[in-house]
Design an enzyme around this catalytic site. Sequence first.
Site, mmCIF file in Angstrom:
data_model
loop_
_atom_site.group_PDB
_atom_site.id
_atom_site.type_symbol
_atom_site.label_atom_id
_atom_site.label_comp_id
_atom_site.label_asym_id
_atom_site.label_seq_id
_atom_site.Cartn_x
_atom_site.Cartn_y
_atom_site.Cartn_z
ATOM 1 N N HIS A 158 -8.112 58.145 -11.582
ATOM 2 C CA HIS A 158 -8.700 58.005 -10.057
ATOM 3 C C HIS A 158 -9.397 56.856 -9.760
ATOM 4 C CE1 HIS A 158 -10.724 59.830 -6.853
ATOM 5 N NE2 HIS A 158 -12.069 59.477 -7.244
ATOM 6 N N ARG A 167 -9.828 47.422 -3.367
ATOM 7 C CA ARG A 167 -9.799 46.124 -3.884
ATOM 8 C C ARG A 167 -8.418 46.062 -4.541
ATOM 9 N NH1 ARG A 167 -14.273 48.890 -5.297
ATOM 10 N NH2 ARG A 167 -13.053 49.422 -7.266
ATOM 11 N N ASP A 257 -15.038 69.031 -5.176
ATOM 12 C CA ASP A 257 -16.183 68.376 -4.630
ATOM 13 C C ASP A 257 -15.646 67.481 -3.372
ATOM 14 O OD1 ASP A 257 -18.632 67.352 -4.731
ATOM 15 O OD2 ASP A 257 -18.345 65.684 -6.039
HETATM 16 CA CA CA Z 1 -16.959 64.176 -7.382
#
Ligand code: CA
Length: 451
Positions: A158, A167, A257
């Site tokens: 990730h 980047r 999340d």
């Molecule tokens: Ca998170």
Amino acid sequence: MTKNSAPATEISRMTTLNETHDPRLSSWVPTANDGQTDFPIQNLPFAVFRRRGSTEPFRGGVAIGDQVIDMAALARAGVLEGLAQQAVQAASADKLNALMAMGSAAWQALRLALSRALRTGAAQQAAVQPCLVAQSDVEYDVPARIGDYTDFYTSVHHATNVGRLFRPDNPLLPNYKWVPIGYHGRSSSIVISGQQFRRPVGQTLPPGATQPSFGPCKRLDIELELGVFVGQGNALGEPIDIANAEQHVFGICLLNDWSARDIQAWEYQPLGPFLSKSFASTISPWLVTMEALAPYRVPFSHPPEDPQPLPYLDSPGNRAAGGLDIQLSADLLTPRMRQNGLAAHRLCLTNYRHAYWTVAQMVAHHTVNGCNLNPGDMFGSGTLSGPSADSAAALLELTVGGKHPVQLPDGEQRVFLEDGDTVTLRGWCQREGAARIGFGECVGTVLPARA
Ligand code: CA
């Protein structure tokens, strides 16, 4: 105690199988024995629940098949003894913090007592039977008062995939392979599975613009993570040695999340994410204990060409069995798919074993400066993307920054989430010679932004 003084006990505590893991065990609750359920007698995860739509107090419950054992009713029934009875009394409260604070000896005593009472032929069946409530009749709450929520970033895949978008020449920052990266999240907006939430609004910098605009988030994303709940904490100033780290962990749930990528991109420098992460984080109701996960431990290592963990992040036990083989998936159901009766579309399939830092390393790192953890604190693992393209655990990665939309079976496309979309996370563990166990579901639906 130095970490080298107790490697044998450390390894055994983390990995030892006991009678509660025996795959041959069956329960007098028939639905626990079908080989498909997330909740066979070898799992026994904890939640807090009450009958749906009632004004009953929430109290602790343990899953078995399609039932919940009511911890408050079981405590009153008086069928357990000693430490297990003390633990079931603690589990009768509306949050599990008191049980978490009792520590692993109490959790183990309660698990063993429950396992014995639920087995086929158990003498306690008649006394325990009235303590069962059908899962189809209950609603859940967040299982602990979560004092602090810390969001880690433990998937190197990730971190690399996201870093490449921002980047291209330097995707992974130089600290990543040395430090378990994290930031302090927001616990007040952690919600239980099934709860809907509004699309956040905020500041974003549109492509090519020189000034921000304000409005609904346009790049709303998922993050497929695990939530790790702290059991016994530590005193301020007293770090937790990695050799004892998992003794401080009560259990693990699923965590979505949700993230507002456009808000995040504008706000995150120099102090990291803020409002892009604090509008909602959804957790599954069931906490699968570390003891239940014992059959699914796997060795942990960094690739030999990578920096090796500093001594405070390393131990024989962590190397031997610090990883966890937990399979994870995320499914998407759009309003149109729901209307047409279509099944949800699998967005990704990944595994916690790909994480670059373990649960024990998160605990050891978090406390090495003397920071104190409290019972009920939660860590997010970070988005658990695996090494392959279809194991990317966020839309930002699956669509390569929005360039390649996800194709849905009814011809729809998604780059990021739209209003009415429902995302369901699942987790399970399965291998030869052990009972399959699961985490249940973590479900969330996006509502339109406030006008
Ligand atoms: Ca998170």
